[in-house]
Design a protein around this motif. Structure first.
Motif, PDB file in Angstrom:
ATOM      1  N   PRO A  23      28.152 -32.510 114.102  1.00 51.42           N
ATOM      2  CA  PRO A  23      28.131 -33.989 114.901  1.00 51.42           C
ATOM      3  C   PRO A  23      29.028 -34.309 115.656  1.00 51.42           C
ATOM      4  N   SER A  24      30.099 -33.381 115.677  1.00 54.67           N
ATOM      5  CA  SER A  24      31.228 -33.511 116.902  1.00 54.67           C
ATOM      6  C   SER A  24      32.051 -32.406 116.714  1.00 54.67           C
ATOM      7  N   LEU A  25      33.197 -32.392 117.832  1.00 57.54           N
ATOM      8  CA  LEU A  25      34.036 -31.295 118.096  1.00 57.54           C
ATOM      9  C   LEU A  25      34.847 -31.430 116.928  1.00 57.54           C
ATOM     10  N   GLY A  26      35.358 -32.654 116.255  1.00 55.30           N
ATOM     11  CA  GLY A  26      36.232 -32.758 115.346  1.00 55.30           C
ATOM     12  C   GLY A  26      35.565 -32.233 113.880  1.00 55.30           C
ATOM     13  N   ALA A  27      34.241 -32.151 113.631  1.00 56.24           N
ATOM     14  CA  ALA A  27      33.620 -31.527 112.628  1.00 56.24           C
ATOM     15  C   ALA A  27      33.729 -29.845 112.964  1.00 56.24           C
ATOM     16  N   ALA A  28      33.579 -29.443 114.315  1.00 57.07           N
ATOM     17  CA  ALA A  28      33.793 -28.157 114.582  1.00 57.07           C
ATOM     18  C   ALA A  28      35.305 -27.422 114.106  1.00 57.07           C
ATOM     19  N   LYS A  29      36.247 -28.498 114.229  1.00 57.13           N
ATOM     20  CA  LYS A  29      37.712 -28.112 114.009  1.00 57.13           C
ATOM     21  C   LYS A  29      37.884 -28.031 112.369  1.00 57.13           C
ATOM     22  N   ASP A  30      37.310 -29.070 111.594  1.00 58.43           N
ATOM     23  CA  ASP A  30      37.147 -29.072 110.251  1.00 58.43           C
ATOM     24  C   ASP A  30      36.534 -27.727 109.587  1.00 58.43           C
ATOM     25  N   VAL A  32      36.276 -24.604 111.235  1.00 53.36           N
ATOM     26  CA  VAL A  32      37.053 -23.596 111.569  1.00 53.36           C
ATOM     27  C   VAL A  32      38.199 -23.449 110.679  1.00 53.36           C
ATOM     28  N   GLN A  33      39.021 -24.680 110.588  1.00 52.22           N
ATOM     29  CA  GLN A  33      40.188 -24.629 109.462  1.00 52.22           C
ATOM     30  C   GLN A  33      39.663 -24.115 108.147  1.00 52.22           C
ATOM     31  N   ARG A  34      38.630 -24.459 107.716  1.00 50.96           N
ATOM     32  CA  ARG A  34      37.984 -23.899 106.350  1.00 50.96           C
ATOM     33  C   ARG A  34      37.776 -22.521 106.181  1.00 50.96           C
ATOM     34  N   ALA A  35      37.220 -22.072 107.384  1.00 50.97           N
ATOM     35  CA  ALA A  35      36.736 -20.750 107.698  1.00 50.97           C
ATOM     36  C   ALA A  35      37.796 -19.877 107.609  1.00 50.97           C
ATOM     37  N   LEU A  36      38.862 -20.187 108.459  1.00 46.33           N
ATOM     38  CA  LEU A  36      39.910 -19.338 108.306  1.00 46.33           C
ATOM     39  C   LEU A  36      40.871 -19.461 107.265  1.00 46.33           C
ATOM     40  N   ALA A  37      41.053 -20.674 106.407  1.00 48.17           N
ATOM     41  CA  ALA A  37      41.711 -20.536 105.363  1.00 48.17           C
ATOM     42  C   ALA A  37      40.927 -19.526 104.430  1.00 48.17           C
ATOM     43  N   GLU A  38      39.710 -19.544 104.271  1.00 44.74           N
ATOM     44  CA  GLU A  38      39.043 -18.836 103.078  1.00 44.74           C
ATOM     45  C   GLU A  38      39.254 -17.122 103.877  1.00 44.74           C
ATOM     46  N   MET A  39      39.023 -17.001 104.756  1.00 40.23           N
ATOM     47  CA  MET A  39      39.373 -15.630 105.601  1.00 40.23           C
ATOM     48  C   MET A  39      40.809 -15.058 105.218  1.00 40.23           C
ATOM     49  N   ILE A  40      41.890 -15.933 105.263  1.00 40.49           N
ATOM     50  CA  ILE A  40      43.124 -15.465 105.008  1.00 40.49           C
ATOM     51  C   ILE A  40      43.218 -15.280 103.709  1.00 40.49           C
ATOM     52  N   VAL A  41      42.975 -16.066 102.839  1.00 44.81           N
ATOM     53  CA  VAL A  41      42.863 -15.412 101.528  1.00 44.81           C
ATOM     54  C   VAL A  41      42.281 -14.188 101.290  1.00 44.81           C
ATOM     55  N   GLU A  42      41.089 -14.108 101.660  1.00 40.45           N
ATOM     56  CA  GLU A  42      40.410 -12.643 101.297  1.00 40.45           C
ATOM     57  C   GLU A  42      41.374 -11.598 101.875  1.00 40.45           C
ATOM     58  N   GLU A  43      41.728 -11.868 103.120  1.00 38.04           N
ATOM     59  CA  GLU A  43      42.602 -10.731 103.804  1.00 38.04           C
ATOM     60  C   GLU A  43      44.000 -10.219 103.033  1.00 38.04           C
ATOM     61  N   ALA A  50      48.245 -10.617 107.939  1.00 36.99           N
ATOM     62  CA  ALA A  50      46.937 -10.721 108.802  1.00 36.99           C
ATOM     63  C   ALA A  50      47.141 -11.642 109.936  1.00 36.99           C
ATOM     64  N   GLU A  51      46.277 -11.582 110.760  1.00 45.50           N
ATOM     65  CA  GLU A  51      46.256 -12.748 111.771  1.00 45.50           C
ATOM     66  C   GLU A  51      44.998 -12.825 112.199  1.00 45.50           C
ATOM     67  N   LEU A  52      44.562 -14.119 111.890  1.00 43.55           N
ATOM     68  CA  LEU A  52      42.728 -14.385 112.181  1.00 43.55           C
ATOM     69  C   LEU A  52      42.901 -15.498 113.384  1.00 43.55           C
ATOM     70  N   ARG A  53      41.830 -15.189 114.135  1.00 46.11           N
ATOM     71  CA  ARG A  53      41.630 -16.134 115.174  1.00 46.11           C
ATOM     72  C   ARG A  53      40.160 -16.525 115.140  1.00 46.11           C
ATOM     73  N   ALA A  54      39.958 -17.849 115.824  1.00 48.85           N
ATOM     74  CA  ALA A  54      38.524 -18.101 116.016  1.00 48.85           C
ATOM     75  C   ALA A  54      38.492 -18.874 117.214  1.00 48.85           C
ATOM     76  N   VAL A  55      37.449 -18.824 118.157  1.00 51.01           N
ATOM     77  CA  VAL A  55      36.996 -19.453 119.144  1.00 51.01           C
ATOM     78  C   VAL A  55      35.919 -20.193 119.208  1.00 51.01           C
ATOM     79  N   VAL A  56      35.980 -21.358 119.581  1.00 55.14           N
ATOM     80  CA  VAL A  56      34.573 -22.174 119.498  1.00 55.14           C
ATOM     81  C   VAL A  56      34.139 -22.539 120.845  1.00 55.14           C
TER      82      VAL A  56
END
Length: 81
Positions: A23-30, A32-43, A50-56
């Protein structure tokens, strides 16, 4: 509803070619934050740092946001428990 494409970069680069309707760029930010947090736990389970990066990107392919998450563990005396 706008479509956003979220590319992720760690030891494997994943370019999003499908996108996600949000629905918005704010939803995309949310998302991305959740996805990176899950990925950092796995890494963190596989390696001590680990350093993870996401580009929207928006529907026109323009970069609208980037996020980075870093995790590192340093052992006292250089020894792992």
């Amino acid at each position: 509803m706008p479509r956003f494409f979220i590319d992720t970069f760690d030891h494997i680069d994943v370019i999003d070619e499908i996108g996600t309707d949000l629905p918005s760029l704010g939803a995309a930010k949310d998302l991305v934050q959740r996805a990176l947090a899950e990925m950092i736990v796995e890494e963190g389970m596989r390696r001590p740092s680990a350093e993870l990066r996401a580009v929207v990107r928006d529907e026109a392919g323009r970069r609208v946001m980037a996020a980075t998450m870093t995790m590192g563990i340093e052992w006292a005396g250089g020894e792992a428990a």
